[in-house]
Design a protein around this motif. Structure first.
Motif, PDB file in Angstrom:
ATOM      1  N   ALA A 614     -53.778  52.523 -10.218  1.00 21.10           N
ATOM      2  CA  ALA A 614     -52.545  53.208  -9.582  1.00 21.10           C
ATOM      3  C   ALA A 614     -52.775  53.812  -8.164  1.00 21.10           C
ATOM      4  CB  ALA A 614     -51.943  53.892 -10.658  1.00 21.10           C
ATOM      5  N   GLU A 615     -54.006  54.155  -7.867  1.00 19.92           N
ATOM      6  CA  GLU A 615     -54.534  54.907  -6.744  1.00 19.92           C
ATOM      7  C   GLU A 615     -54.909  53.988  -5.460  1.00 19.92           C
ATOM      8  OE1 GLU A 615     -54.086  57.867  -6.020  1.00 19.92           O
ATOM      9  OE2 GLU A 615     -54.598  59.175  -7.467  1.00 19.92           O
ATOM     10  N   TYR A 616     -54.760  52.340  -5.773  1.00 22.21           N
ATOM     11  CA  TYR A 616     -55.545  51.457  -5.163  1.00 22.21           C
ATOM     12  C   TYR A 616     -54.481  51.316  -3.814  1.00 22.21           C
ATOM     13  CZ  TYR A 616     -57.280  47.138  -2.951  1.00 22.21           C
ATOM     14  OH  TYR A 616     -57.713  46.207  -2.308  1.00 22.21           O
ATOM     15  N   GLU A 617     -53.248  51.256  -3.985  1.00 22.30           N
ATOM     16  CA  GLU A 617     -52.449  51.127  -2.959  1.00 22.30           C
ATOM     17  C   GLU A 617     -52.408  52.058  -1.782  1.00 22.30           C
ATOM     18  OE1 GLU A 617     -49.912  49.292  -0.036  1.00 22.30           O
ATOM     19  OE2 GLU A 617     -51.175  48.317  -1.630  1.00 22.30           O
ATOM     20  N   ASN A 618     -52.664  53.486  -2.015  1.00 22.37           N
ATOM     21  CA  ASN A 618     -52.638  54.464  -1.518  1.00 22.37           C
ATOM     22  C   ASN A 618     -54.052  54.322  -0.565  1.00 22.37           C
ATOM     23  OD1 ASN A 618     -50.323  55.593  -2.368  1.00 22.37           O
ATOM     24  ND2 ASN A 618     -51.375  56.775  -3.857  1.00 22.37           N
ATOM     25  N   TYR A 619     -54.975  54.004  -1.217  1.00 23.76           N
ATOM     26  CA  TYR A 619     -56.563  53.941  -0.499  1.00 23.76           C
ATOM     27  C   TYR A 619     -56.293  52.516   0.475  1.00 23.76           C
ATOM     28  CZ  TYR A 619     -61.219  52.710   0.295  1.00 23.76           C
ATOM     29  OH  TYR A 619     -62.311  52.253   0.985  1.00 23.76           O
ATOM     30  N   ARG A 620     -55.444  51.595   0.023  1.00 22.29           N
ATOM     31  CA  ARG A 620     -55.501  50.438   1.093  1.00 22.29           C
ATOM     32  C   ARG A 620     -54.774  50.744   2.224  1.00 22.29           C
ATOM     33  NH1 ARG A 620     -52.647  46.899   3.298  1.00 22.29           N
ATOM     34  NH2 ARG A 620     -50.801  47.548   2.258  1.00 22.29           N
ATOM     35  N   GLN A 621     -53.593  51.648   1.989  1.00 18.72           N
ATOM     36  CA  GLN A 621     -52.982  51.967   3.232  1.00 18.72           C
ATOM     37  C   GLN A 621     -53.707  53.035   4.132  1.00 18.72           C
ATOM     38  OE1 GLN A 621     -48.942  53.567   2.084  1.00 18.72           O
ATOM     39  NE2 GLN A 621     -48.669  51.840   0.893  1.00 18.72           N
ATOM     40  N   PHE A 622     -54.543  53.919   3.396  1.00 20.01           N
ATOM     41  CA  PHE A 622     -55.331  54.970   4.176  1.00 20.01           C
ATOM     42  C   PHE A 622     -56.360  53.989   5.085  1.00 20.01           C
ATOM     43  CE2 PHE A 622     -59.703  57.032   4.191  1.00 20.01           C
ATOM     44  CZ  PHE A 622     -59.365  58.145   5.077  1.00 20.01           C
ATOM     45  N   ARG A 623     -56.880  53.125   4.639  1.00 20.65           N
ATOM     46  CA  ARG A 623     -57.676  52.073   5.432  1.00 20.65           C
ATOM     47  C   ARG A 623     -56.944  51.243   6.707  1.00 20.65           C
ATOM     48  NH1 ARG A 623     -62.669  50.360   2.806  1.00 20.65           N
ATOM     49  NH2 ARG A 623     -62.861  48.934   4.735  1.00 20.65           N
ATOM     50  N   GLU A 624     -55.711  50.956   6.082  1.00 20.35           N
ATOM     51  CA  GLU A 624     -55.083  50.201   7.132  1.00 20.35           C
ATOM     52  C   GLU A 624     -54.719  51.104   8.249  1.00 20.35           C
ATOM     53  OE1 GLU A 624     -51.322  47.141   6.478  1.00 20.35           O
ATOM     54  OE2 GLU A 624     -50.869  49.045   6.432  1.00 20.35           O
ATOM     55  N   LYS A 625     -54.461  52.591   7.906  1.00 19.74           N
ATOM     56  CA  LYS A 625     -54.285  53.590   9.040  1.00 19.74           C
ATOM     57  C   LYS A 625     -55.569  53.712  10.043  1.00 19.74           C
ATOM     58  CE  LYS A 625     -50.924  56.098   6.443  1.00 19.74           C
ATOM     59  NZ  LYS A 625     -50.824  57.351   5.736  1.00 19.74           N
ATOM     60  N   ILE A 626     -56.536  53.708   9.523  1.00 24.10           N
ATOM     61  CA  ILE A 626     -57.970  53.733  10.065  1.00 24.10           C
ATOM     62  C   ILE A 626     -58.033  52.620  10.972  1.00 24.10           C
ATOM     63  CG2 ILE A 626     -60.471  53.935   9.973  1.00 24.10           C
ATOM     64  CD1 ILE A 626     -59.955  55.398   7.290  1.00 24.10           C
ATOM     65  N   ALA A 627     -58.048  51.422  10.568  1.00 24.92           N
ATOM     66  CA  ALA A 627     -58.188  49.921  11.209  1.00 24.92           C
ATOM     67  C   ALA A 627     -57.185  50.173  12.444  1.00 24.92           C
ATOM     68  CB  ALA A 627     -57.849  48.804  10.167  1.00 24.92           C
ATOM     69  N   ARG A 628     -55.974  50.492  12.111  1.00 28.39           N
ATOM     70  CA  ARG A 628     -54.982  50.406  13.183  1.00 28.39           C
ATOM     71  C   ARG A 628     -55.394  51.485  14.460  1.00 28.39           C
ATOM     72  NH1 ARG A 628     -50.786  50.952  10.471  1.00 28.39           N
ATOM     73  NH2 ARG A 628     -50.314  53.095  10.228  1.00 28.39           N
ATOM     74  N   ASN A 629     -55.665  52.723  13.918  1.00 30.87           N
ATOM     75  CA  ASN A 629     -56.010  53.545  14.988  1.00 30.87           C
ATOM     76  C   ASN A 629     -57.440  53.307  15.513  1.00 30.87           C
ATOM     77  OD1 ASN A 629     -54.270  56.124  15.204  1.00 30.87           O
ATOM     78  ND2 ASN A 629     -54.153  55.615  13.064  1.00 30.87           N
ATOM     79  N   ASP A 630     -58.657  52.889  14.962  1.00 27.62           N
ATOM     80  CA  ASP A 630     -59.619  52.265  15.562  1.00 27.62           C
ATOM     81  C   ASP A 630     -59.516  51.225  16.553  1.00 27.62           C
ATOM     82  OD1 ASP A 630     -61.508  53.967  14.590  1.00 27.62           O
ATOM     83  OD2 ASP A 630     -62.491  52.701  13.106  1.00 27.62           O
ATOM     84  N   ASN A 631     -58.069  50.369  16.629  1.00 24.78           N
ATOM     85  CA  ASN A 631     -57.963  49.437  17.630  1.00 24.78           C
ATOM     86  C   ASN A 631     -57.002  49.919  18.558  1.00 24.78           C
ATOM     87  OD1 ASN A 631     -58.574  46.889  18.697  1.00 24.78           O
ATOM     88  ND2 ASN A 631     -56.539  46.088  17.492  1.00 24.78           N
ATOM     89  N   ALA A 632     -56.760  51.302  18.613  1.00 23.05           N
ATOM     90  CA  ALA A 632     -55.774  51.831  19.528  1.00 23.05           C
ATOM     91  C   ALA A 632     -56.366  51.628  21.037  1.00 23.05           C
ATOM     92  CB  ALA A 632     -55.417  53.276  19.437  1.00 23.05           C
ATOM     93  N   LYS A 633     -55.245  51.274  21.839  1.00 21.27           N
ATOM     94  CA  LYS A 633     -55.469  50.744  23.395  1.00 21.27           C
ATOM     95  C   LYS A 633     -55.233  51.658  24.420  1.00 21.27           C
ATOM     96  CE  LYS A 633     -55.937  45.994  21.863  1.00 21.27           C
ATOM     97  NZ  LYS A 633     -55.442  46.137  20.496  1.00 21.27           N
TER      98      LYS A 633
END
Length: 641
Positions: A614-633
């Motif tokens: 049940a925690e997996y989707e929260n982790y996936r969203q956490f990683r999605e936020k990191i990926a988005r900010n790591d590609n900030a321009k």
């Protein structure tokens, strides 16, 4: 008289069971259309029946009968046929055969023992007397069904087969059965794992146990799933009294088992020639610190030996003599660990052989189930209240460094007395670090030129130090993959330094890339984090089934100075951000040092953990936020005045 009657009882029981199960298979409808539809969903293969019958009549005799019926739905299901048996001087194959049926359940081919392939189990640097007989069948069409039966007899009873009704991803199970009977004098034991909420049947039978499960749908493979040992239902078996390659053993505690291993397998194997003893004493010289002496000995052993897997009879478990390793210059994990133990003994340093499960997936020796376990041997040197662990099969691993092959797992330290289970080194998240400091310049035509110095420790060191031995073309491939976000990458320098004493790996990289920036008219845009993007986003699952695991935490910190081109103005830049979840913390800061220079600071901490599905989707969203900010321009606009 009692023993004869018991053996007769086992033979009659096994004969009746085999007759009944083969008769059941013959009468069963093997047509693919008879498989319940839920069992074909997500399945490459359907295990129609998997039955194992084990009989231990004495500590020197184990009989194993198998019947396996597998419908292979497509080419990806071939591996689930599993029609093979191993044999050696201690294990014989009494019977093995296969019948193939087409999709309609009609017999199309019989394969007898003489038609099976037979080969030595020797690949690469392996010396063994094990052989394998296996089915080599190429289907004309899919689906088809294989009915496989076998019977083996062995005098080794130290390792008993385990039962696990679930066999792997994309394979469903219609019926799984496991029966074991045992002479009561041997002390049969079993323990169940991960059966909470799982449907299965367990029956006590005379002198044994019967287990079964049915109608298990095919599980999908899911990202970040733990190793099967952590969550798949299975049952382990063991006996108090056993035999291993002609050597009787008896153990009901880990301390007793370790003492048996020492006295029966290790004692008397550490003799060295007087010449070798004199040589190693001269090499150590006047050093008195035990760990410093051990480091000298370890590095000598690394330079003198190489790893060769040896699995000949009892040699599969008993180390080669240390004097033979010294003479030949090679050995397996047991032989090399024992050889290092002998060398250390010659200079007055105590050490102990250690049995452990090796592999990047952490796997403990089961504390609450005493039995022969483990697949690897290392060495332990007492160091106060802890141990320094040595991996003796590697010629390049630094002294005292374990890495992710044997870290953080329960292992058996084998001593003459008071053997014990001990947890090996734990690399905490902050110790698994990567520190990056660098700079790059953006030119007015959108190119990038710069460099970065990366210092790695802990398990991040473990994944890097092998780079120092790689040829240039492999290094280029590695860095182009690592900097995959930089198109048109050209490596100008890859200076590597392996600090083995401090267990740090330093990479000094210089690079450049044309067209790093995207351009549109007078505007130019580029991702600030050029050197260390954590960009992978785990797959989304609508109905996640498995728990998930982050096996090792880590810590990254980056400090990069960015020089902007003259004649451009900053039009937009990312905001500072901090993201904190139970899975870790991410921060990114952007500071203008001058109108043409930016300082980018970033840190990422990922926490180790075992989590419910049940925690997996929260982790996936956490990683999605990191990926988005790591590609900030950053957006630059060229001055027109």
């Amino acid at each position: 008289m009692t023993k004869i009657n018991f053996n007769m009882f086992l033979r009659i029981s096994l004969f009746l069971m085999l007759f009944l199960q083969l008769n059941a298979v013959a009468q069963e409808n093997l047509a693919v259309s008879s498989i319940p539809k839920p069992l074909t969903e997500n399945a490459n293969a359907v295990i129609r029946l998997d039955r194992t019958d084990i009989a231990l009549s004495s500590r020197r005799s184990m009989n194993v009968k198998k019947t396996r019926v597998v419908t292979v739905l497509n080419a990806n299901g071939q591996d689930f046929i599993d029609a093979s048996e191993y044999y050696d001087k201690s294990t014989s194959i009494k019977d093995i055969r296969v019948v193939i049926y087409n999709a309609a359940g009609q017999e199309i081919k019989k394969i007898k023992q003489k038609d099976f392939k037979d080969r030595a189990v020797s690949e690469g640097s392996v010396i063994t007397d094990n052989r394998m007989i296996y089915l080599d069948y190429t289907p004309v069409t899919y689906p088809f069904t294989v009915v496989y039966t076998s019977e083996t007899q062995t005098s080794n009873t130290a390792f008993l087969p385990r039962w696990s009704p679930l066999e792997g991803s994309y394979a469903s199970v219609e019926k799984s059965e496991f029966t074991i009977t045992c002479n009561p004098e041997l002390g049969l034991r079993h323990k169940e794992f991960n059966f909470e909420g799982q449907a299965f049947e367990k029956k006590e039978i005379p002198n044994g146990l019967s287990l079964s499960a049915a109608n298990i749908p095919a599980p999908k493979r899911e990202d970040f799933s733990p190793s099967y040992q952590r969550f798949v239902p299975h049952v382990l078996f063991g006996v108090k009294k056993f035999q291993l390659e002609g050597v009787d053993g008896e153990a009901d505690t880990w301390e007793n088992l370790g003492s048996w291993m020492y006295s029966s397998l290790i004692a008397g194997t550490d003799e060295l020639s007087p010449e070798t003893q004199a040589k190693i004493k001269t090499l150590v010289g006047g050093e008195t610190d035990p760990l410093k002496k051990a480091k000298i000995v370890y590095e000598y052993m690394q330079g003198k030996t190489r790893y060769v897997s040896i699995q000949l009879g009892i040699g599969g478990w008993k180390p080669m003599l240390a004097k033979d390793v010294d003479r030949l210059g090679y050995g397996d994990c047991k032989a090399l660990s024992n050889y290092a133990r002998a060398l250390l003994k010659a200079v007055g340093v105590d050490s102990y052989c250690v049995v452990v499960y090796g592999g990047s997936d952490k796997r403990d020796m089961r504390e609450d189930f005493v039995s022969m376990q483990g697949n690897h041997m290392i060495l332990a040197i007492p160091d106060g209240k802890k141990y320094t662990w040595l991996e003796c099969t590697s010629q390049v691993t630094p002294f005292g460094f374990q890495g992710d092959f044997t870290d953080d797992r329960m292992a058996l330290v084998v001593k003459p007395e008071k053997s014990e289970l001990v947890r090996t080194s734990i690399y905490d998240k902050m110790g698994n670090s990567q520190v990056s400091k660098g700079n790059y310049t953006i030119t007015e035509n959108g190119a990038l030129a710069g460099g970065v110095v990366i210092t790695s420790k802990g398990t991040q060191y473990d994944s890097k130090y092998v780079l120092e031995s790689k040829p240039k073309d492999e290094l280029d491939e590695f860095y182009k993959s690592g900097f995959s976000n930089i198109s048109n990458l050209k490596l100008k320098k890859t200076a590597l330094k392996n600090n083995k004493d401090s267990q740090e790996f330093v990479e000094d990289i210089a690079l450049e890339a044309e067209n790093y920036c995207s351009r549109s008219g007078n505007m130019m845009m580029f991702a600030v984090n050029a050197f260390n993007q954590f960009s992978h986003v785990p797959q989304r699952y609508r109905d996640r089934k498995n728990p998930f695991e982050i096996p090792r935490g880590f810590y990254d910190t980056d400090e990069i100075t960015i020089s902007l081109p003259e004649g451009f103005t900053m039009d937009a830049r990312p905001e500072n951000i901090t993201i904190t979840e139970k899975f870790g913390t991410y921060t990114a800061e952007y500071a203008m040092v001058s109108p043409t220079q930016m300082l980018f600071k970033r840190s990422l901490t990922i926490n180790e953990g075992f989590y419910d599905s049940a925690e997996y989707e929260n982790y996936r969203q956490f990683r999605e936020k990191i990926a988005r900010n790591d590609n900030a321009k950053v957006v630059l606009v060229k001055n027109t005045k």
